[in-house]
Write a protein that holds these residues in place. Sequence first.
Motif, PDB file in Angstrom:
ATOM      1  N   PHE A 319       0.968  -1.171   0.112  1.00 44.69           N
ATOM      2  CA  PHE A 319       0.094   0.058  -0.188  1.00 44.69           C
ATOM      3  C   PHE A 319       0.745   1.207  -0.134  1.00 44.69           C
ATOM      4  O   PHE A 319       1.849   1.300   0.888  1.00 44.69           O
ATOM      5  CB  PHE A 319      -0.955  -0.088   1.268  1.00 44.69           C
ATOM      6  N   PRO A 320       0.684   2.111  -1.019  1.00 41.70           N
ATOM      7  CA  PRO A 320       1.551   3.415  -0.905  1.00 41.70           C
ATOM      8  C   PRO A 320       1.577   4.110   0.489  1.00 41.70           C
ATOM      9  O   PRO A 320       0.616   4.095   1.212  1.00 41.70           O
ATOM     10  CB  PRO A 320       0.923   4.319  -1.858  1.00 41.70           C
ATOM     11  N   ALA A 321       2.836   4.465   0.792  1.00 42.56           N
ATOM     12  CA  ALA A 321       2.884   5.168   2.036  1.00 42.56           C
ATOM     13  C   ALA A 321       2.214   6.488   2.145  1.00 42.56           C
ATOM     14  O   ALA A 321       2.411   7.281   1.091  1.00 42.56           O
ATOM     15  CB  ALA A 321       4.494   5.366   2.288  1.00 42.56           C
ATOM     16  N   ALA A 322       1.494   6.801   3.174  1.00 41.35           N
ATOM     17  CA  ALA A 322       0.949   7.960   3.332  1.00 41.35           C
ATOM     18  C   ALA A 322       1.700   9.016   3.816  1.00 41.35           C
ATOM     19  O   ALA A 322       2.324   8.925   4.743  1.00 41.35           O
ATOM     20  CB  ALA A 322      -0.445   7.851   3.977  1.00 41.35           C
ATOM     21  N   SER A 323       1.579  10.310   3.383  1.00 44.54           N
ATOM     22  CA  SER A 323       2.250  11.444   4.089  1.00 44.54           C
ATOM     23  C   SER A 323       1.487  11.763   5.376  1.00 44.54           C
ATOM     24  O   SER A 323       0.498  11.458   5.543  1.00 44.54           O
ATOM     25  CB  SER A 323       2.341  12.674   3.064  1.00 44.54           C
ATOM     26  N   ALA A 324       2.497  12.557   6.308  1.00 44.47           N
ATOM     27  CA  ALA A 324       1.917  12.772   7.675  1.00 44.47           C
ATOM     28  C   ALA A 324       0.517  13.369   7.449  1.00 44.47           C
ATOM     29  O   ALA A 324       0.598  14.451   6.773  1.00 44.47           O
ATOM     30  CB  ALA A 324       2.854  13.296   8.458  1.00 44.47           C
ATOM     31  N   GLY A 325      -0.359  12.897   8.304  1.00 46.51           N
ATOM     32  CA  GLY A 325      -1.483  13.753   8.316  1.00 46.51           C
ATOM     33  C   GLY A 325      -2.561  13.895   6.923  1.00 46.51           C
ATOM     34  O   GLY A 325      -3.291  14.578   6.935  1.00 46.51           O
ATOM     35  N   ASN A 326      -2.237  12.753   6.181  1.00 50.46           N
ATOM     36  CA  ASN A 326      -3.131  12.349   5.269  1.00 50.46           C
ATOM     37  C   ASN A 326      -4.291  11.671   5.522  1.00 50.46           C
ATOM     38  O   ASN A 326      -4.291  10.444   5.643  1.00 50.46           O
ATOM     39  CB  ASN A 326      -2.358  11.605   4.152  1.00 50.46           C
ATOM     40  N   ALA A 327      -5.413  12.389   5.978  1.00 47.75           N
ATOM     41  CA  ALA A 327      -6.419  11.572   6.870  1.00 47.75           C
ATOM     42  C   ALA A 327      -7.161  10.673   5.862  1.00 47.75           C
ATOM     43  O   ALA A 327      -7.647   9.801   6.029  1.00 47.75           O
ATOM     44  CB  ALA A 327      -7.502  12.677   7.217  1.00 47.75           C
ATOM     45  N   GLU A 328      -7.263  10.969   4.453  1.00 47.32           N
ATOM     46  CA  GLU A 328      -7.976  10.164   3.588  1.00 47.32           C
ATOM     47  C   GLU A 328      -7.272   8.904   3.275  1.00 47.32           C
ATOM     48  O   GLU A 328      -7.945   7.783   3.442  1.00 47.32           O
ATOM     49  CB  GLU A 328      -8.076  11.160   2.084  1.00 47.32           C
ATOM     50  N   LYS A 333      -6.778   3.076   4.342  1.00 53.16           N
ATOM     51  CA  LYS A 333      -5.989   1.884   5.120  1.00 53.16           C
ATOM     52  C   LYS A 333      -6.898   1.091   6.185  1.00 53.16           C
ATOM     53  O   LYS A 333      -6.752  -0.062   6.264  1.00 53.16           O
ATOM     54  CB  LYS A 333      -4.529   2.360   5.660  1.00 53.16           C
ATOM     55  N   GLU A 334      -7.436   1.950   6.917  1.00 56.20           N
ATOM     56  CA  GLU A 334      -8.304   1.565   7.998  1.00 56.20           C
ATOM     57  C   GLU A 334      -9.455   0.528   7.578  1.00 56.20           C
ATOM     58  O   GLU A 334      -9.851  -0.285   8.152  1.00 56.20           O
ATOM     59  CB  GLU A 334      -8.994   2.595   8.926  1.00 56.20           C
ATOM     60  N   GLY A 335     -10.099   1.031   6.504  1.00 61.95           N
ATOM     61  CA  GLY A 335     -11.108   0.383   5.902  1.00 61.95           C
ATOM     62  C   GLY A 335     -10.956  -0.827   5.497  1.00 61.95           C
ATOM     63  O   GLY A 335     -11.560  -1.867   5.470  1.00 61.95           O
ATOM     64  N   VAL A 336      -9.620  -1.044   4.804  1.00 63.30           N
ATOM     65  CA  VAL A 336      -9.335  -2.174   4.426  1.00 63.30           C
ATOM     66  C   VAL A 336      -8.584  -3.108   5.150  1.00 63.30           C
ATOM     67  O   VAL A 336      -8.579  -4.345   4.974  1.00 63.30           O
ATOM     68  CB  VAL A 336      -8.161  -2.049   2.935  1.00 63.30           C
ATOM     69  N   PHE A 337      -7.629  -2.714   6.042  1.00 63.55           N
ATOM     70  CA  PHE A 337      -6.977  -3.385   7.008  1.00 63.55           C
ATOM     71  C   PHE A 337      -7.244  -3.534   8.401  1.00 63.55           C
ATOM     72  O   PHE A 337      -6.778  -4.464   9.184  1.00 63.55           O
ATOM     73  CB  PHE A 337      -5.289  -3.043   6.926  1.00 63.55           C
ATOM     74  N   ALA A 338      -8.208  -2.852   8.953  1.00 61.42           N
ATOM     75  CA  ALA A 338      -8.644  -2.735  10.263  1.00 61.42           C
ATOM     76  C   ALA A 338      -8.927  -4.034  10.813  1.00 61.42           C
ATOM     77  O   ALA A 338      -8.525  -4.397  11.974  1.00 61.42           O
ATOM     78  CB  ALA A 338      -9.470  -1.689  10.478  1.00 61.42           C
ATOM     79  N   GLU A 339      -9.750  -4.667  10.110  1.00 61.76           N
ATOM     80  CA  GLU A 339     -10.215  -6.052  10.612  1.00 61.76           C
ATOM     81  C   GLU A 339      -9.278  -7.135  10.963  1.00 61.76           C
ATOM     82  O   GLU A 339      -9.371  -7.826  11.917  1.00 61.76           O
ATOM     83  CB  GLU A 339     -11.685  -6.387   9.831  1.00 61.76           C
ATOM     84  N   GLU A 340      -8.270  -7.246   9.965  1.00 56.32           N
ATOM     85  CA  GLU A 340      -7.448  -8.133  10.018  1.00 56.32           C
ATOM     86  C   GLU A 340      -6.266  -7.667  10.961  1.00 56.32           C
ATOM     87  O   GLU A 340      -5.970  -8.507  11.901  1.00 56.32           O
ATOM     88  CB  GLU A 340      -6.507  -8.321   8.825  1.00 56.32           C
ATOM     89  N   ALA A 341      -6.310  -6.484  11.211  1.00 56.09           N
ATOM     90  CA  ALA A 341      -5.244  -5.904  12.153  1.00 56.09           C
ATOM     91  C   ALA A 341      -5.803  -6.149  13.582  1.00 56.09           C
ATOM     92  O   ALA A 341      -5.098  -6.574  14.392  1.00 56.09           O
ATOM     93  CB  ALA A 341      -5.172  -4.407  12.009  1.00 56.09           C
ATOM     94  N   ARG A 342      -7.371  -6.093  13.744  1.00 56.48           N
ATOM     95  CA  ARG A 342      -7.550  -6.250  15.378  1.00 56.48           C
ATOM     96  C   ARG A 342      -7.648  -7.836  15.464  1.00 56.48           C
ATOM     97  O   ARG A 342      -7.286  -8.173  16.676  1.00 56.48           O
ATOM     98  CB  ARG A 342      -9.166  -5.943  15.229  1.00 56.48           C
ATOM     99  N   ARG A 343      -7.872  -8.751  14.486  1.00 52.57           N
ATOM    100  CA  ARG A 343      -7.829 -10.102  14.675  1.00 52.57           C
ATOM    101  C   ARG A 343      -6.371 -10.487  14.906  1.00 52.57           C
ATOM    102  O   ARG A 343      -5.868 -11.137  16.221  1.00 52.57           O
ATOM    103  CB  ARG A 343      -8.167 -10.743  13.350  1.00 52.57           C
ATOM    104  N   ARG A 344      -5.102  -9.805  14.465  1.00 52.74           N
ATOM    105  CA  ARG A 344      -3.899 -10.223  14.514  1.00 52.74           C
ATOM    106  C   ARG A 344      -3.361  -9.660  16.156  1.00 52.74           C
ATOM    107  O   ARG A 344      -2.879 -10.438  16.754  1.00 52.74           O
ATOM    108  CB  ARG A 344      -2.873  -9.663  13.636  1.00 52.74           C
ATOM    109  N   VAL A 345      -3.927  -8.455  16.469  1.00 51.69           N
ATOM    110  CA  VAL A 345      -3.287  -8.072  17.901  1.00 51.69           C
ATOM    111  C   VAL A 345      -4.068  -8.704  18.819  1.00 51.69           C
ATOM    112  O   VAL A 345      -3.621  -9.209  19.884  1.00 51.69           O
ATOM    113  CB  VAL A 345      -3.861  -6.575  17.828  1.00 51.69           C
TER     114      VAL A 345
END
Length: 442
Positions: A319-328, A333-345
């Motif tokens: 995934f392209p690295a976002a610049s600091a403060g790039n809310a969009e 990223k959160e919409g695509v990867f959050a579920e898997e991230a929560r599972r892993r944590v």
Amino acid sequence: MQVSVEELGGLERRLTVQLPAARIEQEIEQRLQDLSRRVKLDGFRPGKVPLKVVKRMYGGQVRQEVLGELMQSSFQEAVSGQNLRPAAGPQISPSAAAEGDFAYAATFEVLPEFELQGFEGIAVERPVAEVSDADIDSMLETLRKQRTVWTPVERPAQTGDRVTVSFEGTIDGVAFPGGKGDDVPVVLGAGGMLPDFENGLIGIAAGEAREIAVSFPEGYHAQELAGRTARFALNAGVVAEPSLPPVDEEFAKAFGVEDGSVESLRAALRDNMTRELGQGIKTRVKKQVMDALLAANPIELPKVLVTEEIDRIAQQAGFPAASAGNAEADKIKEGVFAEEARRRVALGLLISKLVVQEKLTADPARVVEQLTTMASTYQDPNEVMQWYLKNPQAMEGLRALALEDTVVDWVLARASVTEQPSTFDAVMRPAPAPAATADNAA
């Protein structure tokens, strides 16, 4: 040192630490005296620089160094004294203090406190399957298709043909992202594009232009296209028909069978497929165990760990690295990867708790098994094994996998496990993935 703790809601804490002026000044004075014995200044003999000169020149720098080090050491001392387990580093800010004293506030999340439960209620179905002759026949057919030879034809395209096509799509007369492609190879009937798109190419001839309507399904991954109909202007290039190579000596040698025997090729396929089947069964059992652990032990997760895991997964996925403060970008990223991230944590916290609680360790024999199995998939297994053995970080990854296997076995010993007759295809079948379409296959 004075310490106070404030709960900010959830797992967030604010730790306020006040350091007495005497402690700070004593450390600064000691540092400056040490420095006066070591510093070299023009006009003074080594070790004879007056303390007041050293203070004037280096006092501010030394004070900052002392405060930084005292904050670090006092924070560790404070969290230990308060029995707090920070999930990540704190955010530090100045705080009001008595005259001469120094105080700071450290805000951070703590790891959740929980008790593991529900092991006896876990039910696992272990697939039971073997590699059949029909499975090998199917794999041979797959290998033949991988070596398909495409021959241009003059006739109109039909199912199974490959059409090289350029296209541009619009919705209500407006082009949309991903709706354009040049010289894109499309195999008709293979499902690489949406059904309407592939069906629209049936009967097209090389050099022919046509326009078709393509409906995007309601659940389409690009929400701005879901449920809508686009018009595609098409221009066909080459129409080609497939031909598959025979399974013969040449074919066998192409897959590394030195004697060219088809039976040797089938035997090699059986060995590889049996190994893959064993790994597939292991993966399915492990997933059931982990899913059951999560279901039986819902825990609150530190947001900072989830955010870090989202970034890690995004980086691994390219995934392209976002610049600091790039809310969009962060929102995507959160919409695509959050579920898997929560599972892993969550699984990381649960497994760590179980490992410590039950004193589980990675069996050295299992680490060797992990290494041998992994290396066997390469052309030169011994070379791969030697590389791992000389790379401590790579070996640590194998030990982590072996420890996970130990955890799975520990849970299975307390779970209800039943055997479920299955097939090679059923075990190895991946989870359904969205069909590639004009905006992700073109």
